[in-house]
Design an enzyme around this catalytic site. Sequence first.
Site, short mmCIF file in Angstrom:
data_model
loop_
_atom_site.label_atom_id
_atom_site.label_comp_id
_atom_site.label_asym_id
_atom_site.label_seq_id
_atom_site.Cartn_x
_atom_site.Cartn_y
_atom_site.Cartn_z
N SER A 612 0.85 -1.19 0.00
CA SER A 612 0.00 0.00 0.00
C SER A 612 0.89 1.25 0.00
O SER A 612 1.68 1.43 -0.91
CB SER A 612 -0.96 -0.04 1.19
N ASP A 699 -9.72 -3.42 -5.70
CA ASP A 699 -9.19 -2.57 -4.63
C ASP A 699 -9.74 -1.15 -4.78
O ASP A 699 -9.61 -0.54 -5.84
CB ASP A 699 -7.67 -2.57 -4.70
N HIS A 731 -8.42 -4.61 -1.31
CA HIS A 731 -7.14 -4.07 -0.83
C HIS A 731 -6.39 -5.07 0.04
O HIS A 731 -5.17 -5.11 0.03
CB HIS A 731 -7.39 -2.79 -0.05
#
Length: 761
Positions: A612, A699, A731
Amino acid sequence: MNMVSTSASAPRAEQRPIERTHHGDTVIDNYEWLREKEDPQVLAHLEAENTYTEEHTAHLENLRERIFGEIKGRTLETDLSVPTREGNWWYYSRSVEDSQYALHCRAPIAGPEDWTPPELDPAHPVPGEQILLDGNVLAEGHEFFSIGSFDVSQDGNTLLYGVDISGDERYTLRFRDLSGLGAGAAGEIRELPDTIENTFGGAFFSADGRRVYYTTVDESWRPDTLWRHTLGADATDEQVFHEPDERFWVGAGLSQSGKFLLIAAGSSITSEWLLVRDEAAGSTPEVIWPRRDGVEYEVEHAVIGGEDILLITHNAGAQNFELVAVPVSAIGPSSGSLAEASPESATVVLPHREDVRLESVAVFSSFLAVEYRREGLARVAVAAIAPDTTLTTIEPREIEFDEPLYTVHTGSNPEWDQPTLRLGYGSLVTPSTVSELDVSTGEIRVLKRQPVLGGYDPADYQQAREWAIAEDGTRIPISLVWKRGHAASAPSASASANAEAASDANSEAASDANSEAAPGHRVPGPMELYGYGSYEASMDPSFSVARLSLLDRGVTFAIAHVRGGGELGRAWYENGKTLTKKNTFTDFVASAKHLIDHGYTTPDRMVAEGGSAGGLLMGAIANLAPELFAGVLASVPFVDPLTSILDPDLPLTVIEWDEWGNPLHDPEVYRYMKEYSPYENIRTDVAYPRILAITSLNDTRVLYVEPAKWVARLREVEAPVLLKTEMSAGHGGVTGRYNSWRERAFELAWILDVLGLADHE
């Protein structure tokens, strides 16, 4: 012209130039067209990338199966969580061998004074056990399954749960009548007709169980509205609160006491909380402190000296936050001018400290617990609330632990009148542990330690802390763990010399790390270096069953606690965001150099990993110092930040301006972000390390298009890069514990291959 090649050669995305101009700077983006998620050519390209990745990792299939078997073999597959008391029930989850998802269960308490959770036998049901929800049944027929809300009314008669079957984190709320449910298979669960689509996670019941509160998101996936639904009513749900400012998220919950409804609106740097005095009557929300740019605060209800008090942590003139108190009677227009309400007028309970970052306060009828950070580690302290307690006599006492590195936090503690405090604890070598503190005696009782099968012994592993020196002289903590007996645990002569040249504290840390070995014999070994460094999130030392598959093969695992995280207080975060974001990247590079210079590893034996915002870190260091790493693993990586943050119509963009800056309106931020954006700075003058990028098609936080574009650019310079897209995930990646284990086995096998250890299998 063919868009992609589906042969053994690497897929090449077609170049379709799109111009973008901001602040007089024109950029030609050849791969922005990959953003069209429904375009068959985009899907074909992602599938081609998956095929290419499968072909180039096929030689690791046996290793992946071995690692999956190791994770599975170390895990007690039929197990139970530690029961948590709510109302007249003990709630817990049960995992069953060969099942992907948990069963959510409960059993009755023995009586009002029963605060000791029942001892659980994984092989047998708890007396009176009721199965409320079986995730395996709900997941049937779906490739993705996630629960985003789960709550039972205080009377125990109604269950709400929210389900996402696509990965976009939009949940459908459903309800069950539990009043006819008996023990085991007896009785009946009745599905209620109420259904609410497209909710955000975290829905909850009112205190009397008649109403449900939930939030919904706007087109940018921002939770912006709080709603109230009355069970069984045909009427349209009521809007309780709406936040029009696109920078602010909305959240809500009942106070621990259950007396008040609290609503929070917050951006990354500003908060505003509202109090609903009489939730059942639908009272109007009252602002506690009006929002003030840059001031954050959180609110908890306490009863001290018989008076309703709001305990508030805030950072107005207190960078690391302080705890203050305000009587509930002083809140709202009836108490005077709302404009006069401010942190400065509140009574200080715990003053600001430069060396302590106050994080949160949990309040109960007879005590409070404070979570904070000091010296880079999480801490918890407890203070009793007696009938004679005053705001000036609250003195929390810290709970002490005997490991040099660890993480601790308050666990699930839902009951206002509970006499004990549930704690979560763990370290790089100690499996996750649930304990209970008897507040009156100070005694800590271990309720459960995560079982690790196969003869795991924490004494076989060593953890330590090193300190790297950044370019500007800042000391960067690094947490390490390795299996004793491997060559990397012994210092080399060069490492000793480097340690002597470092600061005293740095030398002491190096000495501690190497105390078990004779001087002069460290042989650099394989290493994985992990990093994140954003949103003030701390990467605390914690245990991982899957990580043992690396450690037992001689790999040292390290965490670089870079700026942008929260390990060393608010200043640590402030110095790694917006126009100081590059510190995050250079800190990681400095950490890698330190570990190389001190004899832990060499560039050809080090893999970096992050996900991320940590994936942004991976993309940045691949450009900054590709020569330091043999491989880079980037999960759901935020590698095209400038494009995303320039578009206010994309999910979360406006909210993110407080974290990254606003390049749309600020030319300095635009220039700065363009200088570090991985996608904008692919180099032609270096040899990139091997790169594995993993993303998910659905996501909503970091769109799949970012790694897809990044990989396409890397292909232009012949970088050895692979892209793996989960076509039915969000995600957090795939769902189901066995699927998650296989996904991690895929990643670990790739890491071992890069480190040259796969051939030994």
